[in-house]
Design an enzyme around this catalytic site. Structure first.
Site, mmCIF file in Angstrom:
data_model
loop_
_atom_site.group_PDB
_atom_site.id
_atom_site.type_symbol
_atom_site.label_atom_id
_atom_site.label_comp_id
_atom_site.label_asym_id
_atom_site.label_seq_id
_atom_site.Cartn_x
_atom_site.Cartn_y
_atom_site.Cartn_z
ATOM 1 N N ASP A 151 0.829 -1.207 0.000
ATOM 2 C CA ASP A 151 0.000 0.000 0.000
ATOM 3 C C ASP A 151 0.861 1.255 0.000
ATOM 4 O O ASP A 151 2.060 1.197 0.268
ATOM 5 C CB ASP A 151 -0.836 0.045 1.281
ATOM 6 N N LYS B 23 -3.867 2.819 -2.498
ATOM 7 C CA LYS B 23 -5.195 3.429 -2.541
ATOM 8 C C LYS B 23 -5.102 4.704 -1.732
ATOM 9 O O LYS B 23 -5.045 4.666 -0.521
ATOM 10 C CB LYS B 23 -6.232 2.512 -1.917
ATOM 11 N N MET C 25 -9.290 8.048 8.830
ATOM 12 C CA MET C 25 -9.790 8.640 7.570
ATOM 13 C C MET C 25 -10.861 9.695 7.850
ATOM 14 O O MET C 25 -11.874 9.776 7.154
ATOM 15 C CB MET C 25 -10.358 7.534 6.661
HETATM 16 N N1 SAH Z 1 -4.899 -0.448 8.675
HETATM 17 C C1 SAH Z 1 -4.475 0.874 9.070
HETATM 18 C C2 SAH Z 1 -5.521 1.906 8.754
HETATM 19 C C3 SAH Z 1 -5.827 2.039 7.289
HETATM 20 S S1 SAH Z 1 -6.967 3.298 6.946
HETATM 21 C C4 SAH Z 1 -4.085 0.881 10.551
HETATM 22 O O1 SAH Z 1 -4.366 -0.090 11.250
HETATM 23 O O2 SAH Z 1 -3.478 1.834 10.982
HETATM 24 C C5 SAH Z 1 -5.909 4.668 6.640
HETATM 25 C C6 SAH Z 1 -5.987 5.633 7.780
HETATM 26 O O3 SAH Z 1 -5.137 5.214 8.839
HETATM 27 C C7 SAH Z 1 -5.509 7.025 7.463
HETATM 28 O O4 SAH Z 1 -6.502 7.790 6.819
HETATM 29 C C8 SAH Z 1 -5.205 7.554 8.839
HETATM 30 O O5 SAH Z 1 -6.393 7.887 9.520
HETATM 31 C C9 SAH Z 1 -4.627 6.318 9.506
HETATM 32 N N2 SAH Z 1 -3.147 6.259 9.431
HETATM 33 C C10 SAH Z 1 -2.419 5.304 8.855
HETATM 34 N N3 SAH Z 1 -1.095 5.555 9.016
HETATM 35 C C11 SAH Z 1 -1.000 6.692 9.720
HETATM 36 C C12 SAH Z 1 0.082 7.468 10.226
HETATM 37 N N4 SAH Z 1 1.364 7.119 10.038
HETATM 38 N N5 SAH Z 1 -0.201 8.599 10.910
HETATM 39 C C13 SAH Z 1 -1.471 8.973 11.137
HETATM 40 N N6 SAH Z 1 -2.539 8.274 10.702
HETATM 41 C C14 SAH Z 1 -2.310 7.153 9.999
#
Ligand code: SAH
Length: 278
Positions: free
Chosen positions: A60, A82, A197
């Protein structure tokens, strides 16, 4: 005796795990691996082991480039990113590609940001693999909603603050505030609400929560680029959340009293300074 001779050789210190439940990534199988948030250090030991063995890594946009650089040179990297608003591969195409690669006998590692099952559509990919009869393994990861907050000095639970947490997404598959969330109930169901998100629609989410009875003076913190040198934390209150503009993404939002602990627990110094808004 001499059983070890037939075992595949593990790289370096992984040999110490030969008798532990620490499997190999076998040809024709897929591992769905959580990369953790931000930097490369937050992947699990098993995930790291898989990265060292994969023939193909399908990854991703939110996966650390440093982590990808740790794959062997022969490993093929396929980007299946995505990112909101930009053209991206269809979910079904990604899932079917995983099936095809596995059926071609590859060791396939699907690397996803955070945890594969936390708003990561890992369940859909795993279901496609299961239907196709492809053996798979889930290697959980540290979600941004846990580890990302920890990097911002925010303990997701704190005994004096909360006995529960809600995780929600501020974005459904059509890119709008999800109808499936009962905002009025969620508003008062837990002292701490962690939102993925949620930046794009933060103003309207805040309104829905306040309409549901949540106090506008509740603390709200936004952690952008958590666990990277670019990490930045914005702090405000729920009633002022809609005023924020140009919030760097990815960002995780946390509503509730736990962000007050940043005052003493903000141990991680990224490049940028934290910022208190309002
Ligand atoms: N599976 C991921 C989430 C995927 S959805 C998890 O468990 O973290 C994607 C969302 O994750 C982003 O829109 C944001 O809200 C959050 N996110 C992912 N990486 C991030 C990061 N390094 N810092 C802040 N938010 C993050």
């Amino acid at each position: 005796m001499f059983d070890w001779i037939r075992k595949p050789r593990r790289r370096g210190h992984f040999a110490a795990l030969d008798n532990a439940d620490f499997p190999e990534l076998k040809p024709g199988t897929v591992w769905l691996v959580g990369a953790g948030p931000g930097g490369p250090g937050l992947v699990s030991l098993l995930g790291y082991h898989g990265i060292g063995q994969a023939d193909v890594i399908v990854h991703d946009a939110l996966v650390s480039q440093h982590l990808l650089n740790m794959a062997p040179r022969r490993t093929k990297l396929i980007f299946a990113g995505k990112r909101g608003g930009k053209p991206s591969p269809k979910q079904t195409d990604i899932s079917l590609q995983l099936v095809d690669l596995a059926k071609a006998g590859k060791r396939v590692l699907r690397l996803k940001g955070g945890d594969p099952y936390m708003f990561g559509r890992g369940g859909e990919e795993a279901a496609t693999l299961a239907r196709a009869g492809v053996p798979f393994r889930i290697v959980p990861g540290i979600s941004a909603g846990l580890g990302g907050l920890a990097y911002a000095g925010i303990p997701i639970t704190h005994r004096e603050n909360n006995q529960s947490v809600i995780f929600l997404t501020g974005h459904d598959e059509n890119g709008v505030v999800p109808l499936g969330v009962d905002w009025a109930t969620v508003a008062h169901a837990s002292p701490v609400i962690v939102m993925f998100m949620a930046v794009k629609h933060l103003g309207s989410i805040a309104e829905k929560l306040m309409a549901g009875g949540r106090s506008g003076s509740d603390r709200l913190a936004i952690v952008s680029n958590a666990a990277t040198p670019e990490q930045r934390v914005l702090e405000t209150t729920l009633n002022r959340a809609g005023e924020l503009t140009d919030i760097p993404t990815p960002a995780i939002v946390v509503l509730g009293p736990v962000s007050a602990h940043r005052e003493t627990l903000d141990w991680y110094i990224g490049q940028a300074r934290s910022h208190v808004f309002g």
